[in-house]
Design an enzyme around this catalytic site. Sequence first.
Site, PDB file in Angstrom:
ATOM      1  N   GLY A  69      53.564  66.729  30.063  1.00  0.00           N
ATOM      2  CA  GLY A  69      53.040  67.409  31.247  1.00  0.00           C
ATOM      3  C   GLY A  69      54.220  68.060  31.957  1.00  0.00           C
ATOM      4  N   LYS A  70      54.075  69.363  32.257  1.00  0.00           N
ATOM      5  CA  LYS A  70      55.212  70.073  32.877  1.00  0.00           C
ATOM      6  C   LYS A  70      55.642  69.412  34.177  1.00  0.00           C
ATOM      7  CE  LYS A  70      54.525  74.584  30.869  1.00  0.00           C
ATOM      8  NZ  LYS A  70      55.790  74.487  30.123  1.00  0.00           N
ATOM      9  N   ALA A 120      55.233  66.218  35.274  1.00  0.00           N
ATOM     10  CA  ALA A 120      55.883  64.919  35.077  1.00  0.00           C
ATOM     11  C   ALA A 120      57.231  65.078  34.382  1.00  0.00           C
ATOM     12  CB  ALA A 120      54.958  63.999  34.288  1.00  0.00           C
ATOM     13  N   GLU A 178      49.845  73.926  35.626  1.00  0.00           N
ATOM     14  CA  GLU A 178      48.951  73.090  34.803  1.00  0.00           C
ATOM     15  C   GLU A 178      47.958  72.291  35.650  1.00  0.00           C
ATOM     16  OE1 GLU A 178      51.263  72.396  30.578  1.00  0.00           O
ATOM     17  OE2 GLU A 178      51.502  70.841  32.101  1.00  0.00           O
ATOM     18  N   THR A 232      64.937  82.180  32.783  1.00  0.00           N
ATOM     19  CA  THR A 232      65.591  81.373  31.746  1.00  0.00           C
ATOM     20  C   THR A 232      65.555  82.130  30.423  1.00  0.00           C
ATOM     21  OG1 THR A 232      63.615  80.111  31.120  1.00  0.00           O
ATOM     22  CG2 THR A 232      64.965  79.220  32.926  1.00  0.00           C
ATOM     23  N   GLY A 279      71.146  80.953  28.222  1.00  0.00           N
ATOM     24  CA  GLY A 279      71.360  80.458  29.577  1.00  0.00           C
ATOM     25  C   GLY A 279      70.312  80.961  30.542  1.00  0.00           C
ATOM     26  N   THR A 321      62.108  71.456  23.052  1.00  0.00           N
ATOM     27  CA  THR A 321      60.859  71.172  23.788  1.00  0.00           C
ATOM     28  C   THR A 321      61.202  70.657  25.188  1.00  0.00           C
ATOM     29  OG1 THR A 321      59.917  70.431  21.711  1.00  0.00           O
ATOM     30  CG2 THR A 321      58.668  69.908  23.701  1.00  0.00           C
ATOM     31  N   ASP A 331      61.507  72.566  31.525  1.00  0.00           N
ATOM     32  CA  ASP A 331      61.129  71.568  32.537  1.00  0.00           C
ATOM     33  C   ASP A 331      62.364  70.833  33.043  1.00  0.00           C
ATOM     34  OD1 ASP A 331      58.466  72.241  32.204  1.00  0.00           O
ATOM     35  OD2 ASP A 331      58.133  70.702  30.677  1.00  0.00           O
ATOM     36  N   GLY A 364      61.955  65.608  21.592  1.00  0.00           N
ATOM     37  CA  GLY A 364      60.870  65.649  22.569  1.00  0.00           C
ATOM     38  C   GLY A 364      61.315  66.146  23.925  1.00  0.00           C
TER      39      GLY A 364
END
Length: 299
Positions: free
Chosen positions: A38-39, A41, A139, A215, A220, A244, A248, A283
Amino acid sequence: MSVTVVGSVNEDVLVAVGRLPGRGETVVGREAVLAPGGKGANQAAAAGRLAGPGVAMVGRVGDDPAAERQRAALVDAGVDTALVLATPGHPTGSATIPVEDGSGENLIVVVPGANAALTPEDVDVPAVRRAAVVLLQLEVPLATVQAAADAASGTVVLTPAPPQPLPPELLQRVTVLVPNEHELVQLAGADPAPRTPAELAALARTLGAAASVVTLGARGALVVPEDGPVLLQEPPPVEAVDTTGAGDCFCGALGAALARGADLAGAVREAVAAAALSTTGPGARGALPDAAAVADALP
Ligand code: ATP
């Protein structure tokens, strides 16, 4: 210092497959691994790992075993979960992600579950109103994102992902917009041609947020302040194994640095270092760095 993240809490189901399935096709996965996601969290966990106390998550989970696993993962990262609310009758949000051996290519199917039940009332709380920095993504329902931006009195950072058209009332409330290149082009309604940093900065300045940080993956991030010169901040050299959630981690680290009082360029310098380090493990949360690791890696 205080950072409040308003957003999604998901459980990711990562399925290793020899080959991604085509339309209508069945393939047999080798193993399925549960991972926190979840983005929202992910951003909270990155900020919590870096800043320790003073990071809170506002969101909704179901009343299922996944909810407890996801709360525990946030607590483990130092995040206050008092406002991660249980939502009877809804499952915790999930993302099922077959990942192809070798190429690392994936497909993602998200079921929002309880994330879709986060209301504007849920976010009109002191943790949002009084936070030095509020981190938002897309989200959870847009009306809830708008309510959080309206309630905030501090710095508002918005990651416009997954991309969707944004009303000017929301963009006007945003202090720092953090799109990747693809999201920037989509938000600006431009065609996806390669662009120079100056061209990207010009596009970002059309969107209506006070400042932007674009981003750029391994290149960078581009700092586009409200006024003044544009700056390309390159990451330190790392052996990236899995990107991944790098975006975030970037936003969580940006929020933690801004809440501590860093200026935008200084906060981006820390965020590129943190995000680069996060790509060195598996992850979204497998390699979130602490403050000492970021200090050592600063470009
Ligand atoms: P994701 O969707 O994977 O979370 P994103 O597409 O939102 O990421 P990116 O621009 O790919 O965002 O990456 C965010 C930041 O992470 C970059 O600005 C950079 O600082 C860092 N980063 C990403 N990939 C790499 C890499 N290969 N090496 C070093 N840093 C990286």
